[in-house]
Design an enzyme around this catalytic site. Sequence first.
Site, PDB file in Angstrom:
ATOM      1  CB  SER A  16      -0.931  -0.048   1.216  1.00 21.72           C
ATOM      2  OG  SER A  16      -1.810   1.046   1.229  1.00 21.72           O
ATOM      3  CG  HIS A  43      -4.333  -0.848  -0.671  1.00 21.46           C
ATOM      4  ND1 HIS A  43      -4.222  -0.904   0.703  1.00 21.46           N
ATOM      5  CD2 HIS A  43      -4.865  -2.034  -1.046  1.00 21.46           C
ATOM      6  CE1 HIS A  43      -4.675  -2.068   1.134  1.00 21.46           C
ATOM      7  NE2 HIS A  43      -5.063  -2.773   0.091  1.00 21.46           N
ATOM      8  CG  ASP A 134      -5.806  -5.721   2.428  1.00 26.16           C
ATOM      9  OD1 ASP A 134      -6.247  -6.857   2.688  1.00 26.16           O
ATOM     10  OD2 ASP A 134      -5.842  -5.210   1.292  1.00 26.16           O
TER      11      ASP A 134
END
Length: 196
Positions: A16, A43, A134
């Site tokens: 991310s 992300h 995540d």
Amino acid sequence: MMANIQRIQAIFIGTSAGGVFALNKIFRSLPDNFRTPIIVVLHLGEKSLIPSAFYPPKGVKLVEADEKEIIKSKHIYFAPAGYHLLVENDFSFSLTNEEKVQYARPSLDVTMDSLAQAYQENLLGIVLTGANEDGAEGLATIKRLGGLTVVQDLQEAEHKTMPAAAIKLGQPDFILSLKDISSLMIKIEGTYESRN
């Protein structure tokens, strides 16, 4: 360790915040014509940077994964912005726009779970820098189903939340710097045998 490496047929990388830099550092260190397929979830919100922001090895095609596409060697596949990326048991992709997981779509956990089911012990799962949790559950799933698991060293990660969560829940096989992650991927490449 070598027994696991010799079985690897695909590599997953999830990241991310800070991920563009980390991914490029890995990609630029890989040899030309790197054969082992790499599946990436990054992300990015709703905006896609792919492929313009990345520098794959020569001879390796970097693309957004497409519905029904079969995973092939010499490819780096990115989950498209705004979609969860799943891998079916025939090693093809499917895309969904179902609810966000860990506030993200694409979600690392969703892709990792489906990859783990498809590849079992033949998968390497890697979690890099990121600002949410995540990927922790997904890494644990990969390990539970026999895959090899790696997390970026917290001392090096630009954002520590994602790798820290993966270490806590996933109990990875290795905690490595980006340089050592690249070295591990190159060792895997030396034993890779394509399914196709």
